[in-house]
Design a protein around this motif. Sequence first.
Motif, mmCIF file in Angstrom:
data_model
loop_
_atom_site.group_PDB
_atom_site.id
_atom_site.type_symbol
_atom_site.label_atom_id
_atom_site.label_comp_id
_atom_site.label_asym_id
_atom_site.label_seq_id
_atom_site.Cartn_x
_atom_site.Cartn_y
_atom_site.Cartn_z
ATOM 1 N N ASN A 1 -9.079 -5.335 5.229
ATOM 2 C CA ASN A 1 -8.218 -4.934 4.121
ATOM 3 C C ASN A 1 -9.036 -4.783 2.850
ATOM 4 O O ASN A 1 -8.849 -3.832 2.085
ATOM 5 N N GLU B 1 0.826 -1.212 0.000
ATOM 6 C CA GLU B 1 0.000 0.000 0.000
ATOM 7 C C GLU B 1 0.858 1.260 0.000
ATOM 8 O O GLU B 1 0.555 2.226 -0.686
ATOM 9 N N LYS C 1 1.872 2.105 -3.238
ATOM 10 C CA LYS C 1 0.719 2.315 -4.114
ATOM 11 C C LYS C 1 0.675 1.336 -5.287
ATOM 12 O O LYS C 1 0.427 1.723 -6.428
ATOM 13 N N VAL D 1 -1.051 -1.770 -4.852
ATOM 14 C CA VAL D 1 -2.126 -2.721 -4.597
ATOM 15 C C VAL D 1 -3.144 -2.599 -5.719
ATOM 16 O O VAL D 1 -3.499 -1.496 -6.139
ATOM 17 N N PHE E 1 -9.747 -1.184 0.939
ATOM 18 C CA PHE E 1 -9.334 -1.006 -0.453
ATOM 19 C C PHE E 1 -10.545 -0.688 -1.330
ATOM 20 O O PHE E 1 -10.471 0.192 -2.193
#
Length: 171
Positions: A36, A10, A13, A15, A40
């Motif tokens: 999670n 994460e 950046k 993901v 997201f």
Amino acid sequence: MINKIFNELEKFKIVDWGVIYLGCKGLPIGTLSPNNVSDFACEQLAIIELNDASFISVSELCFCTEMNGEVIDMISNLCDLNSVDLTLSKKKWVVFAIKESMNHLPEDSLYGLLELNNFWNEWGESNNSPNIIQGVNNTMTPNKYYSDENYLKIISNHNLWIKKELNKLEI
């Protein structure tokens, strides 16, 4: 350990729904939590268009409270809708997992090499992995393989591989 690695992904950046999907299905380091997924999904909901084909699924995932087949199927569909490269998503997990593992290798060459081999066995050794197994495609004797000199060389090869893979991920 999965949470620590997920936080690193994460932070950089990188993901995507593929990272989420693989983490939900389960990895050698564990399974992502519903939180999670929910977090997201909420981040994604803020950046997608209302008329986007994935809008309904993403909005439902914002309220994810348990990991089950329905949730995993929904995330799989999001991967398809977004043309996610699952091979690349797995590579992200592998690179950050080995990077973390390298920080905790034993000093003893025997145990360190066994730990590296175990890592690659669990994750599935890729064609370009830096791992070397004694007697597999080489004629190294056990004494040479488990030497401190070889251990340092293999650690160095792993660190170079990690650096190269991070560059490929544009980190």
